[in-house]
Write an enzyme that holds these catalytic residues in place. Structure first.
Site, PDB file in Angstrom:
ATOM      1  N   ASP A  22     -10.478  16.410   0.430  1.00  8.90           N
ATOM      2  CA  ASP A  22      -9.427  15.450   0.081  1.00  8.90           C
ATOM      3  C   ASP A  22      -9.727  14.967  -1.333  1.00  8.90           C
ATOM      4  O   ASP A  22     -10.713  14.281  -1.563  1.00  8.90           O
ATOM      5  CB  ASP A  22      -9.453  14.293   1.079  1.00  8.90           C
ATOM      6  N   LYS A  42      -1.539   8.648  -6.299  1.00 10.09           N
ATOM      7  CA  LYS A  42      -2.573   7.939  -7.032  1.00 10.09           C
ATOM      8  C   LYS A  42      -2.634   8.422  -8.475  1.00 10.09           C
ATOM      9  O   LYS A  42      -2.451   7.662  -9.411  1.00 10.09           O
ATOM     10  CB  LYS A  42      -3.917   8.105  -6.323  1.00 10.09           C
ATOM     11  N   TRP A  53     -11.857   6.810   3.964  1.00  8.62           N
ATOM     12  CA  TRP A  53     -10.916   7.915   4.121  1.00  8.62           C
ATOM     13  C   TRP A  53     -11.528   9.106   4.830  1.00  8.62           C
ATOM     14  O   TRP A  53     -10.880   9.740   5.671  1.00  8.62           O
ATOM     15  CB  TRP A  53     -10.289   8.284   2.772  1.00  8.62           C
TER      16      TRP A  53
END
Lengths: 360, 360
Positions: free
Chosen positions: B171, B195, B101
Site C-alpha cells: 500500500d 493523498k 493502515w
C-alpha cells in the site's frame, strides 16, 4: 465552441448553471482557500457539503426518517453484489428481468443464493414490462428486485410490482430524481449518479434502517456492508467527495426548478416531443411497447442497420452526440435525462424530420 | 482570498497549475462541447484521456510491460479485501504491521484466511519500522503485505522486506509517486490517489499479470476481482472518470517537473526543512525514529496535549490548515505531499519558530 446536445446514456449532461458554479469554485471553494478536491473529508467545510447534499436529497425525494442515505463507490455493479450479501436471510432472491441491467443483477445475486426469475420480458427482447400484479413470489424470498428503468432497452414500470409483503429493491440509476417516487414503498432504492445527476463514481443508496444488518457473513468485505457506511455517515473511508459535492449542487438546482414534480412535468414534455415524432414517422419507430416507454432512454430504429448507421453519422456531423444505440438493441438511442434541455430534444426531432424528408 | 497551505493527510493539495487547467476545461473539454464529467466513458474522447493517463503513469513509474494498471473505486478499504480474495491460494497471508493502515489491512484479510503478523512496531506506538531483513515468512504465505508509508504514524520503509521469494504487496497510498520505486520488486503496488495525486474515489492498482486470477471463489463480487478490471481496461463498469482525468493531469505535471527523481529531490528538501527545525527545537519534537521518518507525513508533539491544541489553533488562525495530529498519535501532523510547495513548509517552520520564541 458551443456545448453540444449530448444524448449519452451515461455519464451524461449536467445542468450548465451547475457546471458554471462548480467552475467558479474550483480553485477556492467559498473562501476556504482550497478546491473541494483538496479538502479533508473530516473537515468542517466538507462535512457541511455532505450534510447539505443529504438534507437536499431527503427534501427532494421526501425520504422518510427511517431511511438512511448512503454515498457508496463501485457503482451499480458493486450494488449487484452488496444487495444479496446484505439482505440474505433465507438465501432466496426474486428477480424481475426486464433488460440488461436486471439480468446482470440477477446473475450476480446467484453467487449468494438461489435466484428465482419470477417474470421476464426476454421473449420480445425486453421491449415491455411484464404484468407484475400477481407474481409467483417465493414464500422465502428475501426481497424482490427490479430495475425500474432499463437504460439500454428503454422501458420503465407503470406501476410497482405487488411483492406480497416482501421487500422491494429498485435500481433507479437511469431515472434517479426524474420524477417523484414514494420511497416508503421500497426497502432499498439505489442509483449510480452518472446518468441523471452528476459525475461517475458514486451510487446513492436509500435504505430502510431495519434492513441494515451489522452481523453479516464474514466473507463480506467491510466496504460491502451497508452498516459500514451507515454507521459512519458514509465516511468509513474517504468517499468520492467530489461527486457528492457535484450531486449536491444538482440537488439544489432541482429544488430551485420546483423539485421532482416540476422535473417530471418537463421530462414528460420532452419525451412527448420525441415519441410523437416517432409515432408519426414513416422512417423511424420506437422499439418499446407504448405503455412501458421510458421518459429517459428512447431507443428507435429504421429497420435497416445500414440506414441506422447513416443516421447516427449524420446526427454526429450535425452536432448531436452519442446517439448510437446499444448493440443489443441496435439502431439509435436518445437519452434525455433531467439535464437535457427541451431545445435539445426539439433540435434532434427537427433534424430527424428533415433527414426523413430528404431520404424518402 | 489566497489559497491556504493545506497540510491535510488526505484529500490534500493538488498543484495549482493543474487546478487551473481543470478549471479552464470544466465546461468544454478541448472543443468537445462537454465537460469531462458529462462524457460517455465509451467515447473516443474519454478513451484518449484514460489511455494517456495510463501511458503517463507507466512512464513516470517505469512500470514493466508485464504489469497491468487498474483504476478501481472503493479506496484502500476495498483493496484490503480484494488483495486476499484475489491472491488466495493457500489461504495464508503474512503482514508486517507498522501502523493503523497495515493493521486494518491485516484485520480485513482475516476474513479470507490465516493472517500471520510476522513483524510489528506496535510496542512503541508504531514509531519505527522493524528489521525486515530476515523475517519468519511462512512457507505457505500467499504474499507478504506492507504499508510502505504509514500516513498516521509517519513512518516509511528504508528498504523493502526480504520476502524470501514470496509476492510483495505494498500500500503506497501516502507516498504514491513521491519517489522512484522499482516496480519489478513488487507483485502489487496500490494507492488511493487522494493523498498524493488527485481527488478521492479512486485507487490505482499496479499488478503483475500472472497474479490476476480469473477463477476466483464464487463468493467474490465481480467488482472485487482484479480480472474484471484487467480484462476490460478498467471499464467493466463506469469508472471514476473525473478522478482518472485529474490524475492524468497530475501525471503530465510531474513529467514536466522532471519525473519522480525530481519529485524525490524536492520532497527530500521540503522534509529536511521541517525535520531540521524539529531536531533543533526545544518545544517540538518528531515522534518517529530518525531513520524511518516519512518524507510525506510528519507527526510532532510538544509533550503537552494542551500546548499541542493551542499550537494547532494558532496555526489555523495564521492560515495553515489541517495540522491537528491523528488522535492515535496526538500532537500535530504536517502532511507535505508532492503538491505542497516548499514555501508552505518554510512558512510553517517560520511560524513555529516564532511561536516557540514567543512561548519560551
Amino acid at each position: 465552441m458551443a456545448r453540444v446536445f449530448n444524448f449519452s446514456a451515461g455519464p451524461a449532461m449536467m445542468p450548465l448553471p451547475v457546471l458554471e458554479e462548480i467552475q467558479a469554485e474550483l480553485i477556492d471553494y467559498k473562501g476556504s482557500g482550497m478546491s473541494v478536491m483538496e479538502m479533508s473529508h473530516r473537515s468542517k467545510v466538507y462535512q457541511q457539503i455532505i450534510d447539505e447534499a443529504e438534507a437536499d436529497i431527503r427534501e427532494l425525494m421526501g425520504i422518510p426518517d427511517n431511511y438512511k442515505v448512503l454515498f457508496v463507490q463501485g457503482g451499480a455493479t458493486l450494488e449487484f453484489a452488496m444487495i444479496p450479501m446484505n439482505l440474505r436471510k433465507n438465501g432466496v432472491f426474486d428477480y424481475i428481468v426486464t433488460g440488461t441491467w436486471s439480468k446482470k443483477a440477477a446473475s450476480e445475486a446467484k453467487k449468494y443464493g438461489k435466484v428465482n426469475v419470477i417474470a421476464t420480458s426476454e421473449d420480445r427482447n425486453y421491449s415491455y414490462v411484464p404484468d407484475v400484479s400477481d407474481l409467483p413470489i417465493d414464500d422465502d424470498a428475501d426481497y424482490v428486485y427490479i430495475c425500474e428503468n432499463e437504460t439500454i432497452h428503454g422501458t420503465t414500470y407503470k406501476e410497482l410490482p405487488n411483492t406480497k409483503g416482501k421487500i422491494l429493491v429498485a435500481d433507479q440509476s437511469s431515472m434517479f430524481l426524474s420524477k417523484p417516487v414514494d420511497v416508503s414503498k421500497y426497502g432499498i432504492i439505489y442509483g449510480g449518479v452518472q446518468k441523471n445527476v452528476g459525475p461517475a463514481g458514486l451510487a446513492i443508496v436509500i435504505i430502510r434502517e431495519d434492513l441494515i444488518n451489522p452481523e453479516l457473513d464474514k466473507s463480506v468485505p467491510t466496504y460491502c456492508s451497508f452498516a459500514t457506511h451507515s454507521e459512519n455517515g458514509s465516511m468509513y473511508n474517504t468517499p468520492n467527495c467530489w461527486a457528492i459535492y457535484c450531486c449536491g449542487k444538482v440537488f439544489k438546482y432541482l429544488k430551485k426548478l420546483g423539485g421532482l414534480e416540476a422535473m417530471n412535468k418537463i421530462n414528460q414534455e420532452k419525451a412527448a416531443i420525441l415519441y410523437d415524432f416517432l409515432d408519426n414517422s414513416k422512417m423511424f419507430k420506437g422499439t418499446v411497447d407504448k405503455e412501458y416507454r421510458s421518459l429517459m432512454n428512447v431507443p428507435f430504429v429504421t429497420g435497416d442497420a445500414d440506414t441506422d448507421a447513416a443516421v447516427v453519422a449524420a446526427t454526429k456531423a450535425a452536432g448531436f452526440d452519442n446517439l448510437k444505440g446499444h448493440r443489443s438493441v441496435g439502431g439509435l438511442r436518445a437519452s434525455i435525462y433531467n439535464a437535457m434541455p427541451k431545445e435539445g430534444v426539439q433540435a434532434l426531432v427537427d433534424f430527424l424530420k428533415k433527414y426523413e424528408e430528404e431520404h424518402k
